[in-house]
Design a protein around this motif. Structure first.
Motif, PDB file in Angstrom:
ATOM      1  N   TYR A 163       0.847  -1.197   0.000  1.00 48.27           N
ATOM      2  CA  TYR A 163       0.000   0.000   0.000  1.00 48.27           C
ATOM      3  C   TYR A 163       0.880   1.244   0.000  1.00 48.27           C
ATOM      4  CZ  TYR A 163      -3.340   3.497   1.845  1.00 48.27           C
ATOM      5  OH  TYR A 163      -4.126   4.623   2.035  1.00 48.27           O
ATOM      6  N   LEU A 164       0.601   2.158  -0.931  1.00 46.26           N
ATOM      7  CA  LEU A 164       1.279   3.447  -0.974  1.00 46.26           C
ATOM      8  C   LEU A 164       0.242   4.549  -0.793  1.00 46.26           C
ATOM      9  CD1 LEU A 164       3.812   5.193  -1.513  1.00 46.26           C
ATOM     10  CD2 LEU A 164       3.287   5.029  -3.970  1.00 46.26           C
ATOM     11  N   GLY A 165       0.411   5.354   0.249  1.00 45.88           N
ATOM     12  CA  GLY A 165      -0.513   6.443   0.515  1.00 45.88           C
ATOM     13  C   GLY A 165       0.190   7.780   0.492  1.00 45.88           C
ATOM     14  N   LEU A 166      -0.319   8.702  -0.320  1.00 45.27           N
ATOM     15  CA  LEU A 166       0.295  10.008  -0.481  1.00 45.27           C
ATOM     16  C   LEU A 166      -0.632  11.090   0.062  1.00 45.27           C
ATOM     17  CD1 LEU A 166       1.578   9.490  -4.143  1.00 45.27           C
ATOM     18  CD2 LEU A 166       2.882   9.193  -2.016  1.00 45.27           C
ATOM     19  N   CYS A 167      -0.178  11.823   1.057  1.00 45.46           N
ATOM     20  CA  CYS A 167      -0.930  12.906   1.666  1.00 45.46           C
ATOM     21  C   CYS A 167      -2.296  12.416   2.150  1.00 45.46           C
ATOM     22  CB  CYS A 167      -1.056  14.083   0.690  1.00 45.46           C
ATOM     23  SG  CYS A 167      -1.653  15.602   1.462  1.00 45.46           S
ATOM     24  N   PHE A 168      -3.355  12.643   1.417  1.00 43.01           N
ATOM     25  CA  PHE A 168      -4.678  12.152   1.787  1.00 43.01           C
ATOM     26  C   PHE A 168      -4.661  10.642   1.961  1.00 43.01           C
ATOM     27  CE2 PHE A 168      -9.240  11.363   1.009  1.00 43.01           C
ATOM     28  CZ  PHE A 168      -9.812  12.369   1.792  1.00 43.01           C
ATOM     29  N   ALA A 170      -4.281   5.714   5.704  1.00 45.23           N
ATOM     30  CA  ALA A 170      -3.566   4.549   6.232  1.00 45.23           C
ATOM     31  C   ALA A 170      -3.663   4.484   7.749  1.00 45.23           C
ATOM     32  CB  ALA A 170      -2.104   4.579   5.807  1.00 45.23           C
ATOM     33  N   GLY A 171      -4.129   5.564   8.362  1.00 44.89           N
ATOM     34  CA  GLY A 171      -4.273   5.620   9.804  1.00 44.89           C
ATOM     35  C   GLY A 171      -5.601   5.067  10.278  1.00 44.89           C
ATOM     36  N   ASP A 174      -6.210   1.509   8.999  1.00 42.13           N
ATOM     37  CA  ASP A 174      -5.505   0.996  10.177  1.00 42.13           C
ATOM     38  C   ASP A 174      -4.353   0.084   9.768  1.00 42.13           C
ATOM     39  OD1 ASP A 174      -4.859   0.620  12.820  1.00 42.13           O
ATOM     40  OD2 ASP A 174      -6.524  -0.741  13.256  1.00 42.13           O
ATOM     41  N   LEU A 175      -3.476   0.598   8.919  1.00 40.49           N
ATOM     42  CA  LEU A 175      -2.362  -0.173   8.382  1.00 40.49           C
ATOM     43  C   LEU A 175      -1.026   0.188   9.018  1.00 40.49           C
ATOM     44  CD1 LEU A 175      -3.249   0.031   4.567  1.00 40.49           C
ATOM     45  CD2 LEU A 175      -3.391  -2.010   6.014  1.00 40.49           C
ATOM     46  N   LEU A 176      -1.010   1.223   9.842  1.00 36.73           N
ATOM     47  CA  LEU A 176       0.252   1.717  10.389  1.00 36.73           C
ATOM     48  C   LEU A 176       0.467   1.297  11.834  1.00 36.73           C
ATOM     49  CD1 LEU A 176       0.055   5.366   9.025  1.00 36.73           C
ATOM     50  CD2 LEU A 176       1.687   3.614   8.275  1.00 36.73           C
ATOM     51  N   PRO A 177       1.732   1.157  12.266  1.00 32.26           N
ATOM     52  CA  PRO A 177       2.023   0.932  13.682  1.00 32.26           C
ATOM     53  C   PRO A 177       1.991   2.269  14.426  1.00 32.26           C
ATOM     54  CG  PRO A 177       4.069   0.937  12.446  1.00 32.26           C
ATOM     55  CD  PRO A 177       2.959   1.097  11.443  1.00 32.26           C
ATOM     56  N   GLY A 178       0.833   2.873  14.408  1.00 31.84           N
ATOM     57  CA  GLY A 178       0.647   4.205  14.950  1.00 31.84           C
ATOM     58  C   GLY A 178      -0.523   4.865  14.248  1.00 31.84           C
ATOM     59  N   ASP A 179      -0.515   6.175  14.162  1.00 36.86           N
ATOM     60  CA  ASP A 179      -1.620   6.896  13.532  1.00 36.86           C
ATOM     61  C   ASP A 179      -1.073   8.126  12.817  1.00 36.86           C
ATOM     62  OD1 ASP A 179      -4.205   7.423  12.766  1.00 36.86           O
ATOM     63  OD2 ASP A 179      -4.985   7.695  14.804  1.00 36.86           O
ATOM     64  N   THR A 180      -1.968   8.874  12.189  1.00 36.14           N
ATOM     65  CA  THR A 180      -1.603  10.096  11.486  1.00 36.14           C
ATOM     66  C   THR A 180      -2.299  11.294  12.123  1.00 36.14           C
ATOM     67  OG1 THR A 180      -3.382   9.750   9.874  1.00 36.14           O
ATOM     68  CG2 THR A 180      -1.189   8.914   9.304  1.00 36.14           C
ATOM     69  N   ARG A 181      -1.682  12.442  11.969  1.00 38.60           N
ATOM     70  CA  ARG A 181      -2.247  13.701  12.458  1.00 38.60           C
ATOM     71  C   ARG A 181      -1.769  14.808  11.546  1.00 38.60           C
ATOM     72  NH1 ARG A 181      -0.693  16.400  18.332  1.00 38.60           N
ATOM     73  NH2 ARG A 181      -2.118  18.196  18.254  1.00 38.60           N
ATOM     74  N   GLY A 182      -2.600  15.797  11.302  1.00 35.58           N
ATOM     75  CA  GLY A 182      -2.183  16.909  10.471  1.00 35.58           C
ATOM     76  C   GLY A 182      -0.887  17.530  10.975  1.00 35.58           C
ATOM     77  N   TYR A 183       0.099  17.662  10.085  1.00 38.49           N
ATOM     78  CA  TYR A 183       1.390  18.208  10.510  1.00 38.49           C
ATOM     79  C   TYR A 183       1.238  19.599  11.107  1.00 38.49           C
ATOM     80  CZ  TYR A 183       5.980  20.424  10.183  1.00 38.49           C
ATOM     81  OH  TYR A 183       7.129  21.122  10.466  1.00 38.49           O
TER      82      TYR A 183
END
Length: 267
Positions: A134-139, A144-145, A151-160
């Protein structure tokens, strides 16, 4: 989240049977077998397939930009678009033929896009777990979070822009400096995420933002891999020109190719 219209935020090896066939089959049959093997060899030499999500997402240029890079990569891919509004639905059968699935940038309506994708979340997770990439760019990195996301990451995402000490104050298109494996580089940025990894996570951080948060990450998921980027390594010159921006490094695609290879390199 790149928005052109709204700026918000194993193949088994083929066994050589010539020795077995020689002296047993008549010449015509041997010739036919040789032709069949040649055709199979041509199929084996065909580039692997990448599926790029082309459904509703709010950025007409995002999917074509990464599709072009995949076709022109040092180790190129065949590309097909999938999702609502394309000729190919996003199904398990479609994924089974692919080596890479790309969720491109685009839009600001995460919940709205998730409504189109949530029914496919389980099959995407299963496919990656079984060896897909899986390749996820920006959106696509946001997606991926978790909540909403694959829910593919060992963690989560948040707006920089919401992280302490962020170098970008808002969601306007800009150029962000990153530390790419010890070297300063600049990338196109439009309200992309930072990746907040769990403590001790099994992940490779290819790039960080100036405040030290992860900008580009590749991590295993089962037998597969997940690569995400908050900035846009696929942005071409037209993106910069449209917003009156310049990249101090020049518009280059080596970072995009490095991320693609790290995510979906031949194993």
């Amino acid at each position: 989240m790149r928005g052109r219209e709204s700026d918000t935020g194993h193949r088994p090896s083929i066994v050589d049977r010539r020795r077995l066939l020689f002296g047993i089959l008549p010449a015509a049959a041997l010739l036919a077998a040789g032709c069949a093997r040649s055709e199979a060899g041509e199929r084996d030499d065909e580039p692997p397939l990448a599926l790029v999500y082309g459904g509703p997402q709010g950025c007409p240029a995002c999917a074509p930009a990464i599709a072009t890079l995949l076709r022109q990569a040092p180790r190129p891919f065949r590309v097909e678009y999938v999702g609502p509004g394309t000729e190919n639905p996003l199904t398990g059968a479609a994924l089974a033929e692919a080596q890479l699935y790309v969720q491109p940038g685009g839009g600001a309506d995460l919940d709205g896009t998730w409504r189109h994708l949530r029914d496919s979340a389980g099959l995407i997770r299963d496919w990656v777990r079984d060896g897909g990439n899986y390749l996820g760019l920006c959106f696509g990195a946001y997606l991926a979070g978790r909540e909403p996301g694959f829910d593919l990451l060992p963690g989560d995402t948040r707006g920089y822009t919401d992280t302490p000490g962020a170098s970008v104050p808002d969601g306007r298109d800009t150029v962000v400096r990153v530390d790419w494996q010890g070297k300063p580089r600049h990338m196109y940025f439009q309200d992309g995420p930072a990746v907040l990894l769990d403590k001790g996570a099994d992940a490779t951080v290819l790039a960080t933002y100036p405040n030290g948060t992860a900008a580009v990450v590749v991590a295993p998921y089962g037998k597969g891999r997940v690569g995400v980027s908050g900035p846009h390594p696929e942005a071409d010159a037209s993106w910069y020109a449209e917003k009156g921006l310049g990249n101090p490094d020049g518009v280059q695609f080596d970072l995009a190719y490095e991320l693609i290879e790290a995510t979906a390199g031949r194993r």
